[in-house]
Scaffold this motif. Sequence first.
Motif, PDB file in Angstrom:
ATOM      1  N   PRO A 135       0.386  -1.343  -0.207  1.00 53.23           N
ATOM      2  CA  PRO A 135       0.056  -0.074   0.131  1.00 53.23           C
ATOM      3  C   PRO A 135       1.121   1.393  -0.075  1.00 53.23           C
ATOM      4  O   PRO A 135       2.246   1.072   0.356  1.00 53.23           O
ATOM      5  CB  PRO A 135      -1.119  -0.097   1.568  1.00 53.23           C
ATOM      6  CG  PRO A 135      -0.549  -1.583   1.797  1.00 53.23           C
ATOM      7  CD  PRO A 135       0.562  -1.809   0.726  1.00 53.23           C
ATOM      8  N   ALA A 136       0.227   2.178  -0.061  1.00 56.02           N
ATOM      9  CA  ALA A 136       0.938   4.248  -0.152  1.00 56.02           C
ATOM     10  C   ALA A 136       1.105   3.981   0.660  1.00 56.02           C
ATOM     11  O   ALA A 136       0.581   3.261   1.848  1.00 56.02           O
ATOM     12  CB  ALA A 136       0.230   4.390  -1.258  1.00 56.02           C
ATOM     13  N   GLY A 137       2.626   4.630   0.636  1.00 54.76           N
ATOM     14  CA  GLY A 137       2.578   5.120   2.513  1.00 54.76           C
ATOM     15  C   GLY A 137       3.798   3.715   3.589  1.00 54.76           C
ATOM     16  O   GLY A 137       3.565   4.402   4.444  1.00 54.76           O
ATOM     17  N   ARG A 138       3.544   2.540   2.934  1.00 57.45           N
ATOM     18  CA  ARG A 138       4.179   1.154   3.649  1.00 57.45           C
ATOM     19  C   ARG A 138       5.472   0.869   2.579  1.00 57.45           C
ATOM     20  O   ARG A 138       6.165   1.122   1.907  1.00 57.45           O
ATOM     21  CB  ARG A 138       3.144   0.330   3.301  1.00 57.45           C
ATOM     22  CG  ARG A 138       1.657   1.349   4.456  1.00 57.45           C
ATOM     23  CD  ARG A 138       1.709   1.680   6.399  1.00 57.45           C
ATOM     24  NE  ARG A 138       2.498   0.466   6.699  1.00 57.45           N
ATOM     25  CZ  ARG A 138       2.103  -0.773   7.957  1.00 57.45           C
ATOM     26  NH1 ARG A 138       0.490  -0.364   7.235  1.00 57.45           N
ATOM     27  NH2 ARG A 138       2.331  -1.303   8.265  1.00 57.45           N
ATOM     28  N   VAL A 139       6.377  -0.073   3.383  1.00 61.64           N
ATOM     29  CA  VAL A 139       7.391  -0.560   2.808  1.00 61.64           C
ATOM     30  C   VAL A 139       7.265  -1.951   2.862  1.00 61.64           C
ATOM     31  O   VAL A 139       7.215  -2.644   4.303  1.00 61.64           O
ATOM     32  CB  VAL A 139       7.985   0.542   2.541  1.00 61.64           C
ATOM     33  CG1 VAL A 139       8.733   1.790   2.030  1.00 61.64           C
ATOM     34  CG2 VAL A 139       9.123  -0.024   4.406  1.00 61.64           C
ATOM     35  N   GLU A 146       2.949  10.212  -0.189  1.00 66.20           N
ATOM     36  CA  GLU A 146       2.419   9.065   0.260  1.00 66.20           C
ATOM     37  C   GLU A 146       2.418   8.805   1.443  1.00 66.20           C
ATOM     38  O   GLU A 146       0.868   8.195   2.049  1.00 66.20           O
ATOM     39  CB  GLU A 146       3.082   7.616  -0.529  1.00 66.20           C
ATOM     40  CG  GLU A 146       2.972   7.501  -1.931  1.00 66.20           C
ATOM     41  CD  GLU A 146       3.031   6.401  -2.020  1.00 66.20           C
ATOM     42  OE1 GLU A 146       4.063   5.244  -1.799  1.00 66.20           O
ATOM     43  OE2 GLU A 146       3.048   5.643  -3.483  1.00 66.20           O
ATOM     44  N   GLY A 147       2.573   9.867   2.140  1.00 65.04           N
ATOM     45  CA  GLY A 147       2.898   9.630   3.634  1.00 65.04           C
ATOM     46  C   GLY A 147       3.704   8.949   4.259  1.00 65.04           C
ATOM     47  O   GLY A 147       3.756   8.476   5.546  1.00 65.04           O
ATOM     48  N   THR A 148       4.774   8.090   3.532  1.00 63.34           N
ATOM     49  CA  THR A 148       5.220   7.550   4.724  1.00 63.34           C
ATOM     50  C   THR A 148       6.209   7.657   5.690  1.00 63.34           C
ATOM     51  O   THR A 148       6.852   9.477   5.248  1.00 63.34           O
ATOM     52  CB  THR A 148       6.426   6.632   3.323  1.00 63.34           C
ATOM     53  OG1 THR A 148       6.153   6.173   2.281  1.00 63.34           O
ATOM     54  CG2 THR A 148       6.900   5.613   4.188  1.00 63.34           C
ATOM     55  N   PRO A 149       5.965   7.239   7.013  1.00 62.62           N
ATOM     56  CA  PRO A 149       7.151   7.169   7.956  1.00 62.62           C
ATOM     57  C   PRO A 149       8.357   7.510   7.799  1.00 62.62           C
ATOM     58  O   PRO A 149       9.351   6.803   7.231  1.00 62.62           O
ATOM     59  CB  PRO A 149       6.417   6.241   8.698  1.00 62.62           C
ATOM     60  CG  PRO A 149       4.830   5.926   8.383  1.00 62.62           C
ATOM     61  CD  PRO A 149       5.496   5.728   7.306  1.00 62.62           C
ATOM     62  N   LEU A 150       8.760   8.765   8.193  1.00 64.52           N
ATOM     63  CA  LEU A 150      10.097   9.405   7.760  1.00 64.52           C
ATOM     64  C   LEU A 150      10.681   9.516   8.878  1.00 64.52           C
ATOM     65  O   LEU A 150      10.086  10.010  10.433  1.00 64.52           O
ATOM     66  CB  LEU A 150      10.370  10.292   6.740  1.00 64.52           C
ATOM     67  CG  LEU A 150      10.052   9.996   5.158  1.00 64.52           C
ATOM     68  CD1 LEU A 150       9.750  11.311   4.617  1.00 64.52           C
ATOM     69  CD2 LEU A 150      10.656   9.312   4.887  1.00 64.52           C
ATOM     70  N   ARG A 151      12.136   9.158   9.288  1.00 66.92           N
ATOM     71  CA  ARG A 151      13.334  10.100  10.497  1.00 66.92           C
ATOM     72  C   ARG A 151      13.659  11.094   9.878  1.00 66.92           C
ATOM     73  O   ARG A 151      14.594  10.671   9.159  1.00 66.92           O
ATOM     74  CB  ARG A 151      13.645   8.581  11.192  1.00 66.92           C
ATOM     75  CG  ARG A 151      12.973   7.418  11.483  1.00 66.92           C
ATOM     76  CD  ARG A 151      13.778   6.405  12.706  1.00 66.92           C
ATOM     77  NE  ARG A 151      14.506   6.308  13.453  1.00 66.92           N
ATOM     78  CZ  ARG A 151      15.326   6.234  13.760  1.00 66.92           C
ATOM     79  NH1 ARG A 151      16.375   4.776  13.541  1.00 66.92           N
ATOM     80  NH2 ARG A 151      15.880   6.981  14.848  1.00 66.92           N
TER      81      ARG A 151
END
Length: 131
Positions: free
Chosen positions: A37-41, A97-102
Amino acid sequence: MTEHELPEERAAPADEDGTDTLPAYAERVLDVAELIPAGRVMTYGDVAEWLEEGGPRQVGRVMALYGGAVPWWRVVRADGHLLPGHELRALDHYRAEGTPLREASRGAEGHLPRLDMRRARWDGRDAQAHT
């Protein structure tokens, strides 16, 4: 994918008879990449484990050769570092996509963020049955 390769198409080399064929394993890897899904890896190793075949290097090779027409930025290194040589393209996708980043520390080379693997990693549970 290596730092100098980024596929542009999901195409395979032509066979002797002139038809294009994609190795079965490559097709399965690309199918998994399309499920994320978008935003996930998923990591290269996650994909191999999900398929119950191959390993991280084999998945990376498939992505380098054939992954350009699938969301290649969603198949990543386990350490969360962005794909060398393609960081900015991937980062654009992650932000869209709003993927969580650090966020990167000030001392980090290039000050590029990394993926927040704890929050971004997808286990495939809500996917359809294995390909």
